[in-house]
Design a protein around this motif. Structure first.
Motif, PDB file in Angstrom:
ATOM      1  N   ALA A 118       0.813  -1.221   0.000  1.00 51.42           N
ATOM      2  CA  ALA A 118       0.000   0.000   0.000  1.00 51.42           C
ATOM      3  C   ALA A 118       0.839   1.260   0.000  1.00 51.42           C
ATOM      4  O   ALA A 118       0.431   2.291  -0.550  1.00 51.42           O
ATOM      5  CB  ALA A 118      -0.939  -0.017   1.206  1.00 51.42           C
ATOM      6  N   GLU A 119       2.043   1.200   0.593  1.00 53.02           N
ATOM      7  CA  GLU A 119       2.890   2.396   0.667  1.00 53.02           C
ATOM      8  C   GLU A 119       3.836   2.531  -0.516  1.00 53.02           C
ATOM      9  O   GLU A 119       4.618   3.487  -0.588  1.00 53.02           O
ATOM     10  CB  GLU A 119       3.708   2.380   1.961  1.00 53.02           C
ATOM     11  CG  GLU A 119       4.716   1.251   2.082  1.00 53.02           C
ATOM     12  CD  GLU A 119       4.131  -0.016   2.677  1.00 53.02           C
ATOM     13  OE1 GLU A 119       4.913  -0.857   3.152  1.00 53.02           O
ATOM     14  OE2 GLU A 119       2.889  -0.139   2.679  1.00 53.02           O
ATOM     15  N   HIS A 120       3.769   1.614  -1.461  1.00 50.23           N
ATOM     16  CA  HIS A 120       4.672   1.670  -2.620  1.00 50.23           C
ATOM     17  C   HIS A 120       4.319   2.861  -3.517  1.00 50.23           C
ATOM     18  O   HIS A 120       3.160   3.275  -3.601  1.00 50.23           O
ATOM     19  CB  HIS A 120       4.581   0.373  -3.414  1.00 50.23           C
ATOM     20  CG  HIS A 120       5.700   0.181  -4.401  1.00 50.23           C
ATOM     21  ND1 HIS A 120       5.686   0.761  -5.659  1.00 50.23           N
ATOM     22  CD2 HIS A 120       6.854  -0.519  -4.320  1.00 50.23           C
ATOM     23  CE1 HIS A 120       6.787   0.420  -6.300  1.00 50.23           C
ATOM     24  NE2 HIS A 120       7.519  -0.357  -5.515  1.00 50.23           N
ATOM     25  N   ALA A 123       1.414   2.436  -5.876  1.00 50.06           N
ATOM     26  CA  ALA A 123       0.097   2.123  -5.331  1.00 50.06           C
ATOM     27  C   ALA A 123      -0.964   3.149  -5.717  1.00 50.06           C
ATOM     28  O   ALA A 123      -2.124   2.807  -5.947  1.00 50.06           O
ATOM     29  CB  ALA A 123       0.176   1.987  -3.815  1.00 50.06           C
ATOM     30  N   GLY A 124      -0.593   4.407  -5.791  1.00 50.74           N
ATOM     31  CA  GLY A 124      -1.566   5.444  -6.123  1.00 50.74           C
ATOM     32  C   GLY A 124      -1.515   5.886  -7.562  1.00 50.74           C
ATOM     33  O   GLY A 124      -2.038   6.958  -7.901  1.00 50.74           O
ATOM     34  N   LEU A 125      -0.926   5.065  -8.422  1.00 55.32           N
ATOM     35  CA  LEU A 125      -0.750   5.469  -9.816  1.00 55.32           C
ATOM     36  C   LEU A 125      -2.080   5.651 -10.539  1.00 55.32           C
ATOM     37  O   LEU A 125      -2.227   6.540 -11.388  1.00 55.32           O
ATOM     38  CB  LEU A 125       0.104   4.408 -10.540  1.00 55.32           C
ATOM     39  CG  LEU A 125       0.675   4.767 -11.908  1.00 55.32           C
ATOM     40  CD1 LEU A 125       1.573   5.995 -11.796  1.00 55.32           C
ATOM     41  CD2 LEU A 125       1.454   3.584 -12.486  1.00 55.32           C
ATOM     42  N   GLY A 126      -3.062   4.808 -10.235  1.00 58.16           N
ATOM     43  CA  GLY A 126      -4.379   4.944 -10.839  1.00 58.16           C
ATOM     44  C   GLY A 126      -4.471   4.463 -12.267  1.00 58.16           C
ATOM     45  O   GLY A 126      -5.474   4.708 -12.946  1.00 58.16           O
ATOM     46  N   ARG A 127      -3.453   3.788 -12.760  1.00 57.78           N
ATOM     47  CA  ARG A 127      -3.459   3.242 -14.120  1.00 57.78           C
ATOM     48  C   ARG A 127      -2.439   2.110 -14.183  1.00 57.78           C
ATOM     49  O   ARG A 127      -1.699   1.858 -13.218  1.00 57.78           O
ATOM     50  CB  ARG A 127      -3.066   4.318 -15.138  1.00 57.78           C
ATOM     51  CG  ARG A 127      -1.698   4.931 -14.870  1.00 57.78           C
ATOM     52  CD  ARG A 127      -1.215   5.806 -16.003  1.00 57.78           C
ATOM     53  NE  ARG A 127       0.023   6.515 -15.669  1.00 57.78           N
ATOM     54  CZ  ARG A 127       1.226   5.995 -15.730  1.00 57.78           C
ATOM     55  NH1 ARG A 127       1.384   4.723 -16.117  1.00 57.78           N
ATOM     56  NH2 ARG A 127       2.298   6.716 -15.411  1.00 57.78           N
ATOM     57  N   ARG A 202      -2.064  -3.614  -3.109  1.00 56.33           N
ATOM     58  CA  ARG A 202      -2.712  -2.852  -4.164  1.00 56.33           C
ATOM     59  C   ARG A 202      -2.409  -3.515  -5.508  1.00 56.33           C
ATOM     60  O   ARG A 202      -1.235  -3.739  -5.849  1.00 56.33           O
ATOM     61  CB  ARG A 202      -2.219  -1.401  -4.177  1.00 56.33           C
ATOM     62  CG  ARG A 202      -2.498  -0.659  -2.879  1.00 56.33           C
ATOM     63  CD  ARG A 202      -4.005  -0.454  -2.660  1.00 56.33           C
ATOM     64  NE  ARG A 202      -4.260   0.238  -1.405  1.00 56.33           N
ATOM     65  CZ  ARG A 202      -4.516  -0.368  -0.249  1.00 56.33           C
ATOM     66  NH1 ARG A 202      -4.527  -1.700  -0.206  1.00 56.33           N
ATOM     67  NH2 ARG A 202      -4.751   0.311   0.842  1.00 56.33           N
ATOM     68  N   LEU A 204      -2.703  -3.420  -9.645  1.00 55.99           N
ATOM     69  CA  LEU A 204      -2.861  -2.563 -10.814  1.00 55.99           C
ATOM     70  C   LEU A 204      -2.881  -3.438 -12.060  1.00 55.99           C
ATOM     71  O   LEU A 204      -2.272  -4.521 -12.073  1.00 55.99           O
ATOM     72  CB  LEU A 204      -1.687  -1.578 -10.916  1.00 55.99           C
ATOM     73  CG  LEU A 204      -1.441  -0.650  -9.736  1.00 55.99           C
ATOM     74  CD1 LEU A 204      -0.091   0.020  -9.885  1.00 55.99           C
ATOM     75  CD2 LEU A 204      -2.549   0.385  -9.642  1.00 55.99           C
TER      76      LEU A 204
END
Length: 272
Positions: A118-120, A123-127, A202, A204
């Motif tokens: 989750a902290e990578h 993780a928040g790339l969204g794509r 997470r 992707l």
């Protein structure tokens, strides 16, 4: 050592034993017997994440009382066990090519996912990350990625990149364990990731340039399968028709199989 004549005798004996087995299977099907043993050889991912819901979703009366799933490391090992007569059929996956070793029946299509903590940073790339974004990162995937013919390696090579394989593992559970330990970014089959069991991670989409895979049932040719084996195949591929399967396995037909569904479509069909 066995003489050439002895090898011919063994070949004839094996054919006779196979035909005797076909007669027993045919008679058991005609009598409506549900007792017997079904041996399926496959890889860990199929045995761990695909087979259980397919088996559990079938009526109890149609389940083989003695079912054994033999898990092997690679598709090559799976097909070798099938060729050695150790299984009734095999389930393998390929990235485009048709598997050998028997009658190949397409079951479903699946893609890979990129798995991180989750902290990578991803993780928040969204794509889906690109291959260029993944190339410098330590990657964790299946042992099959060590082979030059790996579709994952070929995708990187086609882009002029070299993946940094930090760890490889025999099964998806171990890949996820390595990801949780912070040893790298996981690249694994989408059916191996669960929203419930892997909520701490997470997932992707993998880059679109990593090819889609197809899972196949590989059946020995001219083999009479027990009815409960056919039921399991139909659970794994509801788009198939029983009559087509029986004719094809018996060697009476070479059907054009329906286009296999995606893993998402199949999993919904199995669990609903």
């Amino acid at each position: 050592a066995i003489t050439p004549a002895g090898k011919d005798v063994l070949a004839h004996a094996r054919r006779m034993l196979a035909e005797a087995g076909n007669i027993r299977a045919y008679a058991a099907n005609e009598r409506g017997e549900t007792q017997g043993r079904l041996t399926l050889v496959t890889t860990h991912t199929q045995a761990r994440f695909v087979l259980p819901p397919a088996i559990a979703g079938r009526p109890v009366s149609s389940r083989a009382p003695l079912m054994r799933s033999c898990s092997a490391t690679s598709e090559g090992e799976v097909l070798a066990q099938l060729a050695g007569g150790l299984a009734d059929f095999a389930v393998v996956s390929t990235a485009g090519e048709l598997p050998g070793g028997g009658l190949a029946v397409p079951l479903y299509r699946w893609r890979r996912v990129v798995l991180v903590r989750a902290e990578h940073a991803l993780a928040g790339l969204g794509r889906a990350p690109t291959l260029a974004e993944l190339a410098p990162l330590p990657l964790v995937s299946y042992e099959s990625t060590n082979k030059p013919e790996s579709s994952l390696r070929r995708a990187f090579a086609a882009a002029g990149l070299e993946p940094q394989m930090a760890m490889t593992a025999r099964d998806a559970d171990l890949v996820k364990t390595y990801v949780r330990a912070g040893l790298g970014v996981g690249v694994l089959a989408e059916m191996a990731v669960s929203v419930r069991e892997d909520a701490d991670l997470r997932a992707l989409p993998a880059p679109a340039t990593i090819p889609e895979c197809t899972s196949w049932a590989v059946l020995p040719r001219e083999r009479v399968l027990r009815d409960y084996a056919l039921e399991l195949l139909l659970a794994l591929a509801p788009q198939l028709h029983r009559s087509d399967l029986k004719r094809a396995v018996a060697g009476h037909d070479s059907p054009t199989w329906p286009h296999p569904p995606t893993w998402v479509e199949l999993s919904q069909a199995i669990t609903n």
